[in-house]
Write a protein that holds these residues in place. Structure first.
Motif, PDB file in Angstrom:
ATOM      1  N   GLY A  63       0.684  17.161 -13.620  1.00 40.03           N
ATOM      2  CA  GLY A  63       0.687  18.607 -13.446  1.00 40.03           C
ATOM      3  C   GLY A  63       0.296  19.129 -12.086  1.00 40.03           C
ATOM      4  O   GLY A  63       0.464  20.321 -11.812  1.00 40.03           O
ATOM      5  N   ASP A  64      -0.213  18.297 -11.203  1.00 43.32           N
ATOM      6  CA  ASP A  64      -0.607  18.781  -9.882  1.00 43.32           C
ATOM      7  C   ASP A  64       0.566  18.608  -8.913  1.00 43.32           C
ATOM      8  O   ASP A  64       0.544  17.764  -8.014  1.00 43.32           O
ATOM      9  N   ILE A  65       1.593  19.417  -9.115  1.00 36.36           N
ATOM     10  CA  ILE A  65       2.848  19.317  -8.366  1.00 36.36           C
ATOM     11  C   ILE A  65       2.625  19.539  -6.875  1.00 36.36           C
ATOM     12  O   ILE A  65       3.131  18.777  -6.048  1.00 36.36           O
ATOM     13  N   LEU A  66       1.896  20.578  -6.507  1.00 34.46           N
ATOM     14  CA  LEU A  66       1.714  20.903  -5.090  1.00 34.46           C
ATOM     15  C   LEU A  66       0.970  19.797  -4.349  1.00 34.46           C
ATOM     16  O   LEU A  66       1.349  19.438  -3.228  1.00 34.46           O
ATOM     17  N   SER A  67      -0.056  19.253  -4.944  1.00 36.30           N
ATOM     18  CA  SER A  67      -0.801  18.167  -4.305  1.00 36.30           C
ATOM     19  C   SER A  67       0.069  16.916  -4.182  1.00 36.30           C
ATOM     20  O   SER A  67       0.071  16.257  -3.134  1.00 36.30           O
ATOM     21  N   ALA A  68       0.799  16.593  -5.225  1.00 33.22           N
ATOM     22  CA  ALA A  68       1.683  15.424  -5.189  1.00 33.22           C
ATOM     23  C   ALA A  68       2.753  15.595  -4.111  1.00 33.22           C
ATOM     24  O   ALA A  68       3.021  14.659  -3.343  1.00 33.22           O
ATOM     25  N   ARG A  69       3.335  16.765  -4.044  1.00 32.24           N
ATOM     26  CA  ARG A  69       4.359  17.037  -3.033  1.00 32.24           C
ATOM     27  C   ARG A  69       3.759  16.890  -1.629  1.00 32.24           C
ATOM     28  O   ARG A  69       4.363  16.262  -0.758  1.00 32.24           O
ATOM     29  N   HIS A  70       2.566  17.443  -1.431  1.00 36.40           N
ATOM     30  CA  HIS A  70       1.898  17.366  -0.137  1.00 36.40           C
ATOM     31  C   HIS A  70       1.636  15.903   0.242  1.00 36.40           C
ATOM     32  O   HIS A  70       1.888  15.490   1.383  1.00 36.40           O
ATOM     33  N   ARG A  71       1.160  15.109  -0.704  1.00 39.67           N
ATOM     34  CA  ARG A  71       0.891  13.688  -0.429  1.00 39.67           C
ATOM     35  C   ARG A  71       2.170  12.948  -0.066  1.00 39.67           C
ATOM     36  O   ARG A  71       2.186  12.138   0.868  1.00 39.67           O
ATOM     37  N   LEU A  72       3.238  13.222  -0.803  1.00 42.21           N
ATOM     38  CA  LEU A  72       4.503  12.539  -0.508  1.00 42.21           C
ATOM     39  C   LEU A  72       5.088  12.987   0.826  1.00 42.21           C
ATOM     40  O   LEU A  72       5.631  12.166   1.578  1.00 42.21           O
ATOM     41  N   LEU A  73       4.972  14.249   1.145  1.00 43.66           N
ATOM     42  CA  LEU A  73       5.464  14.726   2.443  1.00 43.66           C
ATOM     43  C   LEU A  73       4.674  14.098   3.592  1.00 43.66           C
ATOM     44  O   LEU A  73       5.256  13.747   4.636  1.00 43.66           O
TER      45      LEU A  73
ATOM     46  N   PRO B 170       0.798  -1.229   0.000  1.00 41.80           N
ATOM     47  CA  PRO B 170       0.000   0.000   0.000  1.00 41.80           C
ATOM     48  C   PRO B 170       0.833   1.282   0.000  1.00 41.80           C
ATOM     49  O   PRO B 170       0.433   2.269  -0.628  1.00 41.80           O
ATOM     50  N   THR B 171       1.974   1.265   0.656  1.00 45.41           N
ATOM     51  CA  THR B 171       2.811   2.474   0.677  1.00 45.41           C
ATOM     52  C   THR B 171       3.386   2.744  -0.700  1.00 45.41           C
ATOM     53  O   THR B 171       3.361   3.889  -1.174  1.00 45.41           O
ATOM     54  N   MET B 172       3.881   1.711  -1.381  1.00 44.99           N
ATOM     55  CA  MET B 172       4.419   1.910  -2.725  1.00 44.99           C
ATOM     56  C   MET B 172       3.307   2.313  -3.686  1.00 44.99           C
ATOM     57  O   MET B 172       3.532   3.125  -4.591  1.00 44.99           O
ATOM     58  N   GLU B 173       2.108   1.776  -3.484  1.00 42.72           N
ATOM     59  CA  GLU B 173       0.979   2.184  -4.319  1.00 42.72           C
ATOM     60  C   GLU B 173       0.645   3.658  -4.101  1.00 42.72           C
ATOM     61  O   GLU B 173       0.383   4.389  -5.059  1.00 42.72           O
ATOM     62  N   ALA B 174       0.681   4.106  -2.843  1.00 41.42           N
ATOM     63  CA  ALA B 174       0.403   5.519  -2.541  1.00 41.42           C
ATOM     64  C   ALA B 174       1.479   6.422  -3.136  1.00 41.42           C
ATOM     65  O   ALA B 174       1.176   7.500  -3.663  1.00 41.42           O
ATOM     66  N   ILE B 175       2.733   5.975  -3.083  1.00 41.89           N
ATOM     67  CA  ILE B 175       3.820   6.742  -3.698  1.00 41.89           C
ATOM     68  C   ILE B 175       3.576   6.838  -5.200  1.00 41.89           C
ATOM     69  O   ILE B 175       3.670   7.916  -5.790  1.00 41.89           O
ATOM     70  N   GLY B 176       3.248   5.724  -5.820  1.00 36.46           N
ATOM     71  CA  GLY B 176       2.985   5.702  -7.258  1.00 36.46           C
ATOM     72  C   GLY B 176       1.834   6.610  -7.656  1.00 36.46           C
ATOM     73  O   GLY B 176       1.899   7.303  -8.678  1.00 36.46           O
ATOM     74  N   GLN B 177       0.780   6.633  -6.858  1.00 31.37           N
ATOM     75  CA  GLN B 177      -0.354   7.507  -7.147  1.00 31.37           C
ATOM     76  C   GLN B 177       0.057   8.975  -7.065  1.00 31.37           C
ATOM     77  O   GLN B 177      -0.343   9.784  -7.907  1.00 31.37           O
ATOM     78  N   ALA B 178       0.858   9.312  -6.059  1.00 28.80           N
ATOM     79  CA  ALA B 178       1.319  10.701  -5.927  1.00 28.80           C
ATOM     80  C   ALA B 178       2.229  11.077  -7.087  1.00 28.80           C
ATOM     81  O   ALA B 178       2.140  12.191  -7.619  1.00 28.80           O
ATOM     82  N   VAL B 179       3.088  10.167  -7.497  1.00 32.08           N
ATOM     83  CA  VAL B 179       3.986  10.422  -8.627  1.00 32.08           C
ATOM     84  C   VAL B 179       3.165  10.678  -9.894  1.00 32.08           C
ATOM     85  O   VAL B 179       3.432  11.625 -10.639  1.00 32.08           O
ATOM     86  N   THR B 180       2.157   9.853 -10.121  1.00 31.30           N
ATOM     87  CA  THR B 180       1.284  10.040 -11.287  1.00 31.30           C
ATOM     88  C   THR B 180       0.610  11.401 -11.227  1.00 31.30           C
ATOM     89  O   THR B 180       0.543  12.112 -12.237  1.00 31.30           O
ATOM     90  N   GLU B 181       0.138  11.768 -10.058  1.00 30.22           N
ATOM     91  CA  GLU B 181      -0.497  13.073  -9.878  1.00 30.22           C
ATOM     92  C   GLU B 181       0.479  14.201 -10.222  1.00 30.22           C
ATOM     93  O   GLU B 181       0.125  15.144 -10.933  1.00 30.22           O
ATOM     94  N   GLY B 182       1.708  14.089  -9.753  1.00 28.28           N
ATOM     95  CA  GLY B 182       2.719  15.102 -10.054  1.00 28.28           C
ATOM     96  C   GLY B 182       3.045  15.173 -11.528  1.00 28.28           C
ATOM     97  O   GLY B 182       3.232  16.254 -12.084  1.00 28.28           O
ATOM     98  N   ARG B 183       3.095  14.023 -12.175  1.00 24.38           N
ATOM     99  CA  ARG B 183       3.430  13.990 -13.602  1.00 24.38           C
ATOM    100  C   ARG B 183       2.310  14.522 -14.480  1.00 24.38           C
ATOM    101  O   ARG B 183       2.552  14.886 -15.618  1.00 24.38           O
TER     102      ARG B 183
END
Length: 169
Positions: free
Chosen positions: A25-35, A10-23
């Motif tokens: 164009g939603d950089i701020l949301s992806a960064r927030h999720r990863l942080l 689940p953690t790697m899946e959450a990382i992957g989802q955030a990476v997809t979000e960042g790619r």
């Protein structure tokens, strides 16, 4: 990558989802999720999680100093990852294959900051680890990037590469 994941993480899946979000164009949301994930994992958490998260989070920063801090964390975590742990996540992967990209990113950040000696050390390490890259499009793209950064270091060029991952200014 060559084969399917060995099991759900689940953690790697959450990382992957955030990476997809960042790619997308939603950089701020992806960064927030990863942080937020970083806070959950903690600095002594699973090294594969820390390495992956820090590696991808670094790409979400335009500022090379901020990216550098996360790339250092990624390399530090990689040194604690075993092949067994990597293969629990994705059969057929080896931690050795992570190092060319990790060192490339460090070299590129140091170069952009004008720290050419440190950049040179890391681009040399990336080149030394490059034989561990797969013989596919991913491996070819990293080999090309390693060559580009090596040339930029030799020319003492601090400009961001157009092919570098991450947000555009």
């Amino acid at each position: 990558m060559p084969t399917a994941p060995a099991g759900p993480d689940p953690t790697m899946e959450a990382i992957g989802q955030a990476v997809t979000e960042g790619r997308t164009g939603d950089i701020l949301s992806a960064r927030h999720r990863l942080l937020n994930l970083w806070s959950e994992i903690g600095v002594t958490g699973d090294p594969l999680h820390r390495c992956s998260l820090a590696h991808y989070l670094a790409d979400l920063y335009e500022d090379p100093a901020q990216a550098l801090a996360w790339d250092v964390r990624a390399l530090d975590a990689a040194d604690a990852v075993t092949d067994q742990r990597v293969q629990e996540h994705h059969a057929g992967l080896h931690i050795a294959g992570f190092y060319p990209s990790l060192h490339l990113n460090l070299a590129d950040n140091y170069r952009r900051l004008g720290s050419f000696d440190a950049a040179g050390e890391h681009i040399n390490a990336a080149q030394e680890h490059a034989p561990s890259l797969p013989q596919d499009a991913y491996g070819a793209s990293l080999r090309t990037a390693i060559d580009e950064v090596a040339v930029a270091i030799s020319q003492r060029d601090t400009a961001k590469r157009s092919s570098a991952p991450g947000p555009t200014a």
